[in-house]
Motif scaffolding. Structure first.
Motif, PDB file in Angstrom:
ATOM      1  N   GLY A  60      -6.615   0.837  -3.712  1.00 16.25           N
ATOM      2  CA  GLY A  60      -7.055   1.681  -4.824  1.00 16.25           C
ATOM      3  C   GLY A  60      -8.547   1.688  -5.040  1.00 16.25           C
ATOM      4  N   HIS A  61      -9.255   0.731  -4.468  1.00 18.43           N
ATOM      5  CA  HIS A  61     -10.707   0.683  -4.632  1.00 18.43           C
ATOM      6  C   HIS A  61     -11.443   1.359  -3.480  1.00 18.43           C
ATOM      7  CE1 HIS A  61     -10.542  -1.788  -8.167  1.00 18.43           C
ATOM      8  NE2 HIS A  61      -9.834  -2.717  -7.542  1.00 18.43           N
ATOM      9  N   VAL A  62     -10.862   1.303  -2.299  1.00 28.42           N
ATOM     10  CA  VAL A  62     -11.436   1.976  -1.138  1.00 28.42           C
ATOM     11  C   VAL A  62     -10.422   3.022  -0.704  1.00 28.42           C
ATOM     12  CG1 VAL A  62     -12.360   1.714   1.191  1.00 28.42           C
ATOM     13  CG2 VAL A  62     -12.638  -0.134  -0.466  1.00 28.42           C
ATOM     14  N   VAL A  63     -10.805   4.280  -0.795  1.00 24.73           N
ATOM     15  CA  VAL A  63      -9.881   5.382  -0.573  1.00 24.73           C
ATOM     16  C   VAL A  63      -9.996   5.884   0.871  1.00 24.73           C
ATOM     17  CG1 VAL A  63      -9.220   7.693  -1.343  1.00 24.73           C
ATOM     18  CG2 VAL A  63     -10.076   6.040  -2.997  1.00 24.73           C
ATOM     19  N   PRO A  64      -8.855   5.975   1.566  1.00 25.88           N
ATOM     20  CA  PRO A  64      -8.912   6.502   2.933  1.00 25.88           C
ATOM     21  C   PRO A  64      -9.163   8.008   2.929  1.00 25.88           C
ATOM     22  CG  PRO A  64      -6.641   6.077   2.318  1.00 25.88           C
ATOM     23  CD  PRO A  64      -7.510   5.584   1.184  1.00 25.88           C
ATOM     24  N   GLN A  65      -9.558   8.509   4.089  1.00 26.45           N
ATOM     25  CA  GLN A  65      -9.710   9.942   4.264  1.00 26.45           C
ATOM     26  C   GLN A  65      -8.324  10.586   4.338  1.00 26.45           C
ATOM     27  OE1 GLN A  65     -13.070  10.862   7.094  1.00 26.45           O
ATOM     28  NE2 GLN A  65     -12.748   8.685   7.559  1.00 26.45           N
ATOM     29  N   VAL A  66      -8.283  11.884   4.419  1.00 18.46           N
ATOM     30  CA  VAL A  66      -7.015  12.608   4.449  1.00 18.46           C
ATOM     31  C   VAL A  66      -6.108  12.139   5.589  1.00 18.46           C
ATOM     32  CG1 VAL A  66      -5.996  14.911   4.707  1.00 18.46           C
ATOM     33  CG2 VAL A  66      -8.077  14.622   3.370  1.00 18.46           C
ATOM     34  N   ASN A  67      -6.690  11.772   6.708  1.00 19.06           N
ATOM     35  CA  ASN A  67      -5.897  11.351   7.868  1.00 19.06           C
ATOM     36  C   ASN A  67      -5.465   9.878   7.805  1.00 19.06           C
ATOM     37  OD1 ASN A  67      -8.267   9.994   8.424  1.00 19.06           O
ATOM     38  ND2 ASN A  67      -8.652  11.001  10.369  1.00 19.06           N
ATOM     39  N   LYS A  69      -7.424   7.263   7.770  1.00 13.88           N
ATOM     40  CA  LYS A  69      -8.468   6.399   8.323  1.00 13.88           C
ATOM     41  C   LYS A  69      -9.590   6.236   7.294  1.00 13.88           C
ATOM     42  CE  LYS A  69      -6.826   6.231  12.601  1.00 13.88           C
ATOM     43  NZ  LYS A  69      -6.647   5.070  13.406  1.00 13.88           N
ATOM     44  N   TYR A  70     -10.477   5.279   7.536  1.00 15.48           N
ATOM     45  CA  TYR A  70     -11.591   5.000   6.638  1.00 15.48           C
ATOM     46  C   TYR A  70     -12.907   5.370   7.301  1.00 15.48           C
ATOM     47  CZ  TYR A  70      -8.154   2.478   3.911  1.00 15.48           C
ATOM     48  OH  TYR A  70      -7.060   2.153   3.163  1.00 15.48           O
ATOM     49  N   LYS A  71     -13.866   5.751   6.500  1.00 14.45           N
ATOM     50  CA  LYS A  71     -15.176   6.149   7.013  1.00 14.45           C
ATOM     51  C   LYS A  71     -15.910   4.943   7.579  1.00 14.45           C
ATOM     52  CE  LYS A  71     -19.481   8.361   5.672  1.00 14.45           C
ATOM     53  NZ  LYS A  71     -20.233   9.027   4.614  1.00 14.45           N
ATOM     54  N   ASP A  80      -9.750   1.633  10.767  1.00 15.06           N
ATOM     55  CA  ASP A  80      -8.341   1.498  10.402  1.00 15.06           C
ATOM     56  C   ASP A  80      -8.097   0.769   9.091  1.00 15.06           C
ATOM     57  OD1 ASP A  80      -7.397   2.863  12.657  1.00 15.06           O
ATOM     58  OD2 ASP A  80      -7.525   1.051  13.875  1.00 15.06           O
ATOM     59  N   SER A  81      -9.122   0.088   8.527  1.00 17.12           N
ATOM     60  CA  SER A  81      -8.860  -0.697   7.315  1.00 17.12           C
ATOM     61  C   SER A  81      -9.988  -0.559   6.296  1.00 17.12           C
ATOM     62  CB  SER A  81      -8.673  -2.171   7.660  1.00 17.12           C
ATOM     63  OG  SER A  81      -9.905  -2.760   8.016  1.00 17.12           O
ATOM     64  N   ALA A  82      -9.656  -0.828   5.046  1.00 15.18           N
ATOM     65  CA  ALA A  82     -10.641  -0.807   3.965  1.00 15.18           C
ATOM     66  C   ALA A  82     -11.670  -1.915   4.168  1.00 15.18           C
ATOM     67  CB  ALA A  82      -9.940  -0.956   2.618  1.00 15.18           C
ATOM     68  N   ASN A  83     -11.224  -3.087   4.630  1.00 15.96           N
ATOM     69  CA  ASN A  83     -12.160  -4.186   4.887  1.00 15.96           C
ATOM     70  C   ASN A  83     -13.201  -3.783   5.927  1.00 15.96           C
ATOM     71  OD1 ASN A  83      -9.613  -5.600   3.876  1.00 15.96           O
ATOM     72  ND2 ASN A  83     -11.125  -7.239   3.793  1.00 15.96           N
ATOM     73  N   ALA A  84     -12.757  -3.149   6.994  1.00 18.30           N
ATOM     74  CA  ALA A  84     -13.668  -2.714   8.048  1.00 18.30           C
ATOM     75  C   ALA A  84     -14.650  -1.671   7.522  1.00 18.30           C
ATOM     76  CB  ALA A  84     -12.879  -2.156   9.229  1.00 18.30           C
ATOM     77  N   CYS A  85     -14.209  -0.825   6.633  1.00 18.32           N
ATOM     78  CA  CYS A  85     -15.086   0.175   6.023  1.00 18.32           C
ATOM     79  C   CYS A  85     -16.216  -0.500   5.253  1.00 18.32           C
ATOM     80  CB  CYS A  85     -14.271   1.077   5.101  1.00 18.32           C
ATOM     81  SG  CYS A  85     -15.237   2.291   4.192  1.00 18.32           S
ATOM     82  N   LEU A  86     -15.887  -1.477   4.417  1.00 19.37           N
ATOM     83  CA  LEU A  86     -16.913  -2.186   3.650  1.00 19.37           C
ATOM     84  C   LEU A  86     -17.833  -2.984   4.563  1.00 19.37           C
ATOM     85  CD1 LEU A  86     -14.840  -3.358   0.558  1.00 19.37           C
ATOM     86  CD2 LEU A  86     -16.436  -1.444   0.710  1.00 19.37           C
ATOM     87  N   GLU A  87     -17.280  -3.589   5.599  1.00 16.26           N
ATOM     88  CA  GLU A  87     -18.105  -4.329   6.556  1.00 16.26           C
ATOM     89  C   GLU A  87     -19.069  -3.390   7.277  1.00 16.26           C
ATOM     90  OE1 GLU A  87     -18.389  -7.721   7.148  1.00 16.26           O
ATOM     91  OE2 GLU A  87     -17.136  -7.902   5.375  1.00 16.26           O
TER      92      GLU A  87
END
Length: 108
Positions: A60-67, A69-71, A80-87
């Motif tokens: 709920g804090h890091v929102v995936p894209q429509v597909n 996946k994460y930016k 593939d993950s919210a953690n990887a996005c923040l990293e």
């Protein structure tokens, strides 16, 4: 305490706070209002220290894209993950990962 503003996505604004000394730790849990460069004040929610974040805490804090996946902020692509996005944000800014980095989030 050092504040660093990062890229914003279409759903959230992220704020990373790096503490330099252990005595600054108690401030982390007291502060939720931050002022940007223009003087506007925003309320952010503390998610936690980056090393202790789990997928459950990020839900709920890091929102995936429509597909789903994460930016990837470090390069063009998807993760593939919210953690990887923040990293990827931390890597893009070349921050010292040995320091305590606390992550706040604000919904737009």
């Amino acid at each position: 305490m050092k504040r660093v503003f990062f890229e914003k996505d279409s759903h959230k604004d992220y704020l990373f706070v790096i503490i330099d000394q252990e005595k600054e730790l108690e401030q982390i849990y007291k502060v939720d209002n931050f002022t940007d460069e223009t003087g506007r004040e925003y309320v952010y929610t503390l998610i936690g220290e980056r090393k202790a974040l789990t997928p459950e805490k990020l839900n709920g804090h890091v929102v995936p894209q429509v597909n789903g996946k994460y930016k990837d902020f470090n390069k063009i692509g998807e993760l593939d993950s919210a953690n990887a996005c923040l990293e990827s944000i931390i890597d893009d800014r070349q921050l010292n990962k040995d320091q305590d980095i606390f992550i706040y989030v604000r919904s737009k």
